[in-house]
Design a protein around this motif. Structure first.
Motif, PDB file in Angstrom:
ATOM      1  N   GLY A 135       6.547  10.049   3.929  1.00  0.00           N
ATOM      2  CA  GLY A 135       4.932  10.319   4.631  1.00  0.00           C
ATOM      3  C   GLY A 135       3.836   9.300   4.334  1.00  0.00           C
ATOM      4  N   TYR A 136       4.150   7.957   3.866  1.00  0.00           N
ATOM      5  CA  TYR A 136       2.821   7.177   3.366  1.00  0.00           C
ATOM      6  C   TYR A 136       2.601   6.517   4.781  1.00  0.00           C
ATOM      7  N   VAL A 137       1.326   6.153   5.037  1.00  0.00           N
ATOM      8  CA  VAL A 137       0.826   5.480   6.171  1.00  0.00           C
ATOM      9  C   VAL A 137       0.844   3.991   5.825  1.00  0.00           C
ATOM     10  N   LEU A 138       1.688   3.046   6.618  1.00  0.00           N
ATOM     11  CA  LEU A 138       1.885   1.806   6.339  1.00  0.00           C
ATOM     12  C   LEU A 138       1.706   1.154   7.863  1.00  0.00           C
ATOM     13  N   LYS A 139       1.307  -0.167   7.799  1.00  0.00           N
ATOM     14  CA  LYS A 139       1.142  -1.003   8.882  1.00  0.00           C
ATOM     15  C   LYS A 139       1.957  -2.335   8.760  1.00  0.00           C
ATOM     16  N   SER A 140       2.780  -2.597   9.695  1.00  0.00           N
ATOM     17  CA  SER A 140       3.533  -3.893   9.662  1.00  0.00           C
ATOM     18  C   SER A 140       2.379  -5.131   9.551  1.00  0.00           C
ATOM     19  N   GLN A 141       2.751  -6.230   9.036  1.00  0.00           N
ATOM     20  CA  GLN A 141       1.835  -7.206   9.077  1.00  0.00           C
ATOM     21  C   GLN A 141       2.977  -8.283   9.750  1.00  0.00           C
ATOM     22  N   GLY A 142       4.044  -8.146  10.103  1.00  0.00           N
ATOM     23  CA  GLY A 142       4.991  -9.294  10.621  1.00  0.00           C
ATOM     24  C   GLY A 142       5.610  -9.903   9.353  1.00  0.00           C
ATOM     25  N   GLN A 143       6.132 -11.176   9.424  1.00  0.00           N
ATOM     26  CA  GLN A 143       6.882 -11.829   8.601  1.00  0.00           C
ATOM     27  C   GLN A 143       5.937 -12.997   8.172  1.00  0.00           C
ATOM     28  N   LYS A 144       5.676 -13.112   7.000  1.00  0.00           N
ATOM     29  CA  LYS A 144       4.750 -14.081   6.465  1.00  0.00           C
ATOM     30  C   LYS A 144       5.307 -15.372   5.743  1.00  0.00           C
TER      31      LYS A 144
END
Length: 483
Positions: free
Chosen positions: A400-409
Motif C-alpha cells: 500500500g505504499y505510494v510510488l511513482k514510476s520514473q521510467g528507465q534511467k
C-alpha cells in the motif's frame, strides 16, 4: 590436573617438608648437649664420654640442614633423613648398652624419641619408612635379645620390645593418616587454586571482552556490537552472502555551501543532519556502514535478519526526509537555506561481514551491487526525492505504499542493464503516524529500535538491556519478527 602433575605437586610438598624438618632439627641439635644433665645424675662415670658423643652429633643435623637446602630431589632427601636418623639412633643405642644397667637402661626411651621424630616428622615413602625403622630399632633389639638370652631374663626385653612395637604401630597409623590428609589438603588447595585461576581467567576474559566491546562500540554500528556481545556473530567469522537493502542519503549542493559558509555553520548543520539520520536509522535497526563526505550509507537485514527489512529501510528514508524538513528553521539560520537531501534505496545480494586485518583494523561492511546502485540512484534524484529500484517498488506496492514510476534511467556503472526507477512518495495511511526516536531510560545513549513482541506488534527495545516500550503509534499493525 592429571595424575602426573598431581604427583609432581606431592613430591614438591615432600621436598618442602624435608627441608622444614631438617631446619627444625637444628633446634634439637642446640639443646641436645643439655641432656648431659641426665648423664651427670644417672651415670656420672660416663659423663665425659657421653658429652663428647653429644657434641660429636651436633654437626650431623647442621650438615643435613645445609645439604637439604641445596637438594630438590625427594629421594635424595629421604636418604639424607635416613642417614640423620640412623646416626642419632646409633649414638643412643651405644649409650644405652654402655651403661652399667645395659639393656635395662632408661636411655632406650631416647631411642623411641628418635623413632617418633624420624618416622612421623619426615615424609618417608613406605619403603624408606620400614628401612629407617629397622635402622633405628633393630640394633638395640638384637643386642637386647642377645643379652637377655645370656642372663636368661627376658622381662625387660619384652617390656622394651612391647613399647618399641607400640611406637612402631602408632607411627604406621599416624604416617598413613598424615599421607592421606596431605593428599586431601593438597587436592583441596589445588582445586582452590584452579578455581581461583579459572575465576581470574573468566574475569580477565570478561574484562577483555568489555574493553573490546567498548572499542567496538566506537568503531561499529550498535547492531553489530549487540550481535557480537550476544554471540550472534564473531569477528573471526567468514563473510556471508545475504540479501540486504542499502540506503544512501546525500545533501544537495553541499560543496557550494562548504565554500561559502563559515566552518562553524557547516559543522553545526552536518552534526544536526547526521544526528537526525543516525537516530532514525538506528530506530529502524539499520546498520550504519560508512560516511561518504556529507553522505551516509547504511543497510538492513544484517547482522540481524528481518523479513520486513525492505519496509524498515523505506520507512527510515521517509522519516529522515521529513525530520530534516521539520528542522527548516534551524537550517534557514545556519545553512542559510533549506537543507535538502537525495535518497537512493536498492535491494540485492551482497557479501557482508568483517573485512580487514584483525591485527590492525577490521570493519563490518557490505560489498555488492546494492550499495553502488543506491549511490547511483542518489546521484540522479531530485532534492528531497527518494528513488528505489524495481524489486523494492514491487514489494512496497503490495503493502500500500505510494510510488511513482520514473521510467528507465541510465546509471553510471550499470549502463548495460535496464534500470526501471521509482520514486517513493509516502507510506500507507496506517504508518503515517510516526513515533519520535526514543532512548532507553537506563542507557541514555542507546536509541530504542523498532521490533516486534510475541504477538507480532511493534515495540521499541533497547540494545543494551531488556527495556521494552509498547507505546507505538501503529502498534495495531502486525509484521513479522526478526528471523
Amino acid at each position: 590436573m592429571d595424575r602426573s602433575e598431581f604427583d609432581k605437586k606431592i613430591q614438591a610438598e615432600e621436598v618442602h617438608d624435608f627441608q622444614v624438618m631438617h631446619k627444625l632439627f637444628l633446634v634439637f641439635a642446640l639443646v641436645y648437649p643439655l641432656f648431659g644433665i641426665l648423664d651427670f645424675i644417672f651415670y656420672p662415670e660416663h659423663l665425659k664420654e657421653f658429652l663428647i658423643l653429644r657434641f660429636v652429633y651436633i654437626p650431623i643435623p647442621v650438615g643435613c640442614y645445609l645439604l637439604s637446602r641445596k637438594i630438590q630431589n625427594n629421594k635424595a632427601l629421604e636418604f639424607l633423613s635416613f642417614f640423620h636418623a640412623t646416626i642419632a639412633a646409633a649414638i643412643i643405642t651405644y649409650m644405652s648398652i654402655a651403661t652399667k644397667d645395659g639393656i635395662n637402661s632408661a636411655y632406650y626411651a631416647g631411642l623411641n624419641l628418635v623413632g617418633i621424630s624420624a618416622l612421623l616428622m619426615f615424609s618417608f615413602s613406605w619403603k624408606m619408612f620400614f628401612v629407617t625403622s629397622a635402622s633405628v630399632y633393630l640394633p638395640y633389639l638384637l643386642y637386647s635379645s642377645y643379652k637377655a638370652g645370656q642372663q636368661n631374663d627376658f622381662r625387660y626385653f619384652f617390656a622394651h620390645a612391647f613399647f618399641i612395637t607400640s611406637t612402631f604401630v602408632i607411627a604406621i597409623c599416624m604416617n598413613s593418616l598424615k599421607q592421606l590428609l596431605k593428599k586431601k589438603v593438597l587436592s583441596s588447595r589445588l582445586a582452590l587454586e584452579e578455581e581461583l585461576f579459572s575465576r581470574e581467567q573468566i574475569i580477565k576474559q570478561k574484562t577483555e571482552e568489555a574493553t573490546k566491546l567498548h572499542q567496538l562500540s566506537a568503531q561499529f554500528s550498535p547492531q553489530v556490537v549487540k550481535a557480537i556481545r550476544e554471540g550472534q556473530i564473531s569477528i573471526d567469522e567468514s563473510v556471508q552472502r545475504v540479501k540486504i537493502c542499502a540506503i544512501f542519503i546525500d545533501i544537495v549542493r553541499s560543496t557550494d555551501k562548504v565554500t561559502k559558509l563559515p566552518e562553524q555553520n557547516i559543522q553545526l548543520c552536518l552534526a544536526r543532519f547526521l544526528d537526525t539520520c543516525l537516530t532514525i536509522f538506528l530506530k529502524y535497526d539499520l546498520t550504519i556502514d560508512k560516511f561518504h563526505g556529507d553522505g551516509l550509507l547504511a543497510f538492513s537485514n544484517m547482522p540481524i535478519s528481518r523479513e520486513d527489512f525492505i519496509e524498515r529501510t523505506c520507512m527510515a528514508a521517509l522519516e529522515a526526509v521529513d525530520g530534516i524538513k521539520a528542522d527548516r528553521e534551524f537550517y534557514m539560520k545556519h545553512w542559510m537555506s533549506e537543507l535538502q537531501v537525495r535518497v537512493g534505496i536498492s535491494v540485492g545480494y551482497a557479501n557482508v561481514g568483517f573485512y580487514g586485518n584483525r591485527k590492525y583494523f577490521k570493519t563490518f561492511t557490505a560489498i555488492g551491487t546494492p550499495l553502488p546502485y543506491a549511490s547511483r540512484l542518489t546521484s540522479i534524484a531530485e532534492p528531497n526525492q527518494i528513488l528505489v529500484n524495481q524489486e523494492i517498488a514491487e514489494n512496497l506496492n503490495q503493502l500500500g505504499y505510494v510510488l511513482k514510476s520514473q521510467g528507465q534511467k541510465q546509471l553510471k556503472g550499470f549502463e548495460e542493464d535496464k534500470n526501471p526507477v521509482f520514486e517513493l512518495i509516502s507510506a500507507p495511511h496506517m504508518l503515517t503516524h510516526r513515533e519520535e526516536a526514543k532512548t532507553c531510560p537506563d542507557h541514555p545513549h542507546s536509541v530504542l529500535f523498532l521490533d516486534t513482541n510475541n504477538d507480532g506488534h511493534f515495540v521499541f527495545k533497547c540494545r543494551e538491556c531488556d527495556y521494552e516500550e509498547s507505546q507505538v503509534g501503529f502498534s495495531d499493525r502486525k509484521i513479522s519478527k526478526a528471523s
